[in-house]
Design a protein around this motif. Structure first.
Motif, PDB file in Angstrom:
ATOM      1  N   GLU A  81       0.836  -1.206   0.000  1.00  0.00           N
ATOM      2  CA  GLU A  81       0.000   0.000   0.000  1.00  0.00           C
ATOM      3  C   GLU A  81       0.871   1.257   0.000  1.00  0.00           C
ATOM      4  O   GLU A  81       0.598   2.225  -0.715  1.00  0.00           O
ATOM      5  CB  GLU A  81      -0.913  -0.011   1.226  1.00  0.00           C
ATOM      6  N   GLY A  88       2.407   1.675  -3.368  1.00  0.00           N
ATOM      7  CA  GLY A  88       1.421   2.173  -4.315  1.00  0.00           C
ATOM      8  C   GLY A  88       1.224   3.672  -4.203  1.00  0.00           C
ATOM      9  O   GLY A  88       1.025   4.364  -5.208  1.00  0.00           O
ATOM     10  N   VAL A 141       5.096   2.508 -10.990  1.00  0.00           N
ATOM     11  CA  VAL A 141       3.703   2.057 -10.971  1.00  0.00           C
ATOM     12  C   VAL A 141       3.592   0.618 -11.468  1.00  0.00           C
ATOM     13  O   VAL A 141       2.876  -0.209 -10.897  1.00  0.00           O
ATOM     14  CB  VAL A 141       2.826   2.997 -11.828  1.00  0.00           C
ATOM     15  N   LEU A 142       4.318   0.295 -12.542  1.00  0.00           N
ATOM     16  CA  LEU A 142       4.305  -1.064 -13.078  1.00  0.00           C
ATOM     17  C   LEU A 142       4.829  -2.066 -12.055  1.00  0.00           C
ATOM     18  O   LEU A 142       4.265  -3.145 -11.860  1.00  0.00           O
ATOM     19  CB  LEU A 142       5.141  -1.144 -14.354  1.00  0.00           C
ATOM     20  N   GLU A 173       2.319  -2.558  -9.211  1.00  0.00           N
ATOM     21  CA  GLU A 173       1.148  -3.333  -9.647  1.00  0.00           C
ATOM     22  C   GLU A 173       1.495  -4.813  -9.804  1.00  0.00           C
ATOM     23  O   GLU A 173       0.717  -5.689  -9.415  1.00  0.00           O
ATOM     24  CB  GLU A 173       0.607  -2.788 -10.966  1.00  0.00           C
ATOM     25  N   HIS A 178       1.739  -6.333  -6.389  1.00  0.00           N
ATOM     26  CA  HIS A 178       0.419  -6.420  -5.783  1.00  0.00           C
ATOM     27  C   HIS A 178      -0.388  -7.581  -6.380  1.00  0.00           C
ATOM     28  O   HIS A 178      -1.064  -8.322  -5.644  1.00  0.00           O
ATOM     29  CB  HIS A 178      -0.336  -5.105  -5.985  1.00  0.00           C
ATOM     30  N   LEU A 179      -0.316  -7.762  -7.694  1.00  0.00           N
ATOM     31  CA  LEU A 179      -1.057  -8.848  -8.332  1.00  0.00           C
ATOM     32  C   LEU A 179      -0.529 -10.213  -7.894  1.00  0.00           C
ATOM     33  O   LEU A 179      -1.308 -11.142  -7.661  1.00  0.00           O
ATOM     34  CB  LEU A 179      -0.984  -8.715  -9.852  1.00  0.00           C
ATOM     35  N   ARG A 238      -2.743 -10.463 -16.827  1.00  0.00           N
ATOM     36  CA  ARG A 238      -2.249  -9.118 -16.510  1.00  0.00           C
ATOM     37  C   ARG A 238      -0.806  -9.179 -16.011  1.00  0.00           C
ATOM     38  O   ARG A 238       0.020  -8.330 -16.351  1.00  0.00           O
ATOM     39  CB  ARG A 238      -3.152  -8.471 -15.459  1.00  0.00           C
ATOM     40  N   LEU A 286       2.400  -7.256 -17.573  1.00  0.00           N
ATOM     41  CA  LEU A 286       3.266  -6.368 -16.786  1.00  0.00           C
ATOM     42  C   LEU A 286       4.718  -6.817 -16.848  1.00  0.00           C
ATOM     43  O   LEU A 286       5.635  -5.986 -16.951  1.00  0.00           O
ATOM     44  CB  LEU A 286       2.794  -6.335 -15.331  1.00  0.00           C
TER      45      LEU A 286
END
Length: 433
Positions: free
Chosen positions: A108, A111, A120-121, A124, A127-128, A170, A174
């Motif tokens: 978090e 992010g 950002v990539l 993400e 996080h995924l 996704r 990424l």
């Protein structure tokens, strides 16, 4: 809250034992929450001798925490310990609030901090990968969709399976985009090698003062606050050393204990700057009682990246925040540093920064040597080169037009001076450029 898990060991700075106390681990967890502006209503240390596979905590502690949640009106519980998907779901069901573990909290923060496309990539992707095994708690409509024909169609794809498939697609996308980022970085490194400026990378535990030191040395304005993970995206700046040599200084993301493996993997493209560095500055907060445990965490992450103990000359320990120490403690620290190769600094006040720059130059260009040369009238064009590359200590202008100069040079520049004076092999390039 955090669980008790002491880790004894020996400290690398010769002072304290490398053990992270429960209180300071709790303080770090509260700091992580504060980094995203969460207000901590209650914190407690929970000793766990027999972790429960379903909830981590025993029934009595579960009830005690439930009462604290109700009395404070809290809407979020942070467990400073890894939670399995099942444990996380069961705790949320029992306590009727959102529950996240240390990994979720760090994700978090990352992010919130990521500002570049690459950052950002990376966030993400991490996080995924974290969420991939936790879809079970995200869905209530898990009835099977029927497939096939007739009255008895075969079992269709469950909602979880469909979402896992979408997540995996996704993730693959990424990873492909980050692979392109990695190739772009390699091209940038190749260009830098054509104009060979050495790379000096700053590493250290989060909030050790790396960004403040980076700003002090380079004059940049990178965000530097008393906050965990104040900066996330790497920053590179050119800087001049005392004798004029140019290096590129790289400020990297701060490390932290128990940094999730998939986070390290996601940020590998960024951390590759450390692998490519000619010199690594390990910045340490010497005012922190847990500094030795923090240093051990940083060294473990560096080792996982491939920076091993077989390269001792590649690293300098920078003992920062000496201004926050008591005078006697600070003096003892300086005395201990003087017997080794560590540098004591205060990035805030500037103390020790000149010494640090000289140490960087010695590692990059070789040890310094004092030379005295006499330039006759035909050699005076070398004088500008001497002033540019050396540190002039004394100059005497003689009546016959010759000039005697005493100056300090790096080992590499001393050899170049011989070539300038015709005392060595002819250079392949014009050093006056």
């Amino acid at each position: 809250m955090r669980t008790r898990n002491p880790a004894p060991g020996s400290g690398p700075d010769g002072g304290n034992v490398a053990k992270r106390s429960d209180e300071h681990r709790m303080g770090e967890a509260i700091g992580l929450a504060g980094a995203i502006e969460l207000e901590v209503a209650q914190s407690l240390i929970v000793p766990i001798s027999d972790p429960r596979p379903s909830t981590l905590f025993g029934k009595g502690k579960m009830l005690e925490i439930k009462e604290l949640i109700d009395s404070t009106g809290s809407q979020l519980v942070i467990v400073d310990h890894p939670l399995t998907p099942v444990q996380q779901r069961n705790l949320e069901t029992e306590w009727k609030v959102k529950v996240i573990d240390r990994t979720g909290l760090i994700l978090e923060i990352f992010g919130r901090r990521a500002s570049t496309k690459e950052g950002v990539l990376q966030v993400e992707l991490a996080h995924l990968n974290y969420q991939k095994g936790r879809l079970v708690r995200s869905w209530t409509h898990l009835e099977r969709q029927r497939g096939g024909g007739g009255f008895m169609g075969g079992p269709g794809e469950t909602q979880i399976e469909a979402d896992r498939r979408l997540l995996q697609e996704r993730i693959i996308k990424l990873e492909s985009e980050l692979d392109q980022v990695r190739r772009t970085r390699q091209l940038h490194r190749a260009k830098r090698k054509k104009v060979p400026h050495p790379i000096v990378a700053l590493v250290g535990y989060t909030n050790a003062g790396k960004s403040t030191l980076f700003n002090r040395i380079t004059g940049a304005e990178v965000l530097a606050e008393d906050m965990l993970f104040a900066t996330l995206d790497p920053t590179l700046r050119r800087m001049k050393l005392p004798h004029g040599a140019t290096v590129i200084l790289s400020d990297t993301v701060g490390f932290i204990s128990n940094l999730p493996t998939h986070l390290v993997a996601a940020f590998r493209a960024t951390l590759e700057e450390v692998l490519e560095a000619d010199l690594i500055l390990h910045v340490r907060d010497m005012s922190d009682p847990d500094r030795n445990a923090q240093a051990a965490d940083v060294e473990a992450i560096l080792k996982s990246l491939g920076v091993g103990e077989d390269q001792p000359r590649k690293m300098i320990e920078v003992w920062n925040k000496v201004d926050l120490l008591e005078p006697e403690t600070a003096d003892a620290l300086r005395a201990r540093a003087a017997t080794g190769e560590s540098i004591v600094v205060s990035a805030l006040t500037g103390e020790g920064v000149d010494t640090l720059l000289s140490a960087i130059e010695a590692r990059i260009s070789g040890e310094l040597a004092i030379r005295t040369v006499v330039l006759d009238a035909q050699q005076l064009q070398v004088m500008s080169w001497i002033y540019d590359r050396g540190r002039v200590k004394n100059r005497i202008d003689h009546e016959d037009g010759s000039v005697e100069i005493t100056a300090e040079f790096t080992a590499a520049d001393s050899l170049d001076l011989d070539r300038q004076l015709g005392l060595g092999p002819k250079p392949d390039m014009d050093f006056d450029d």
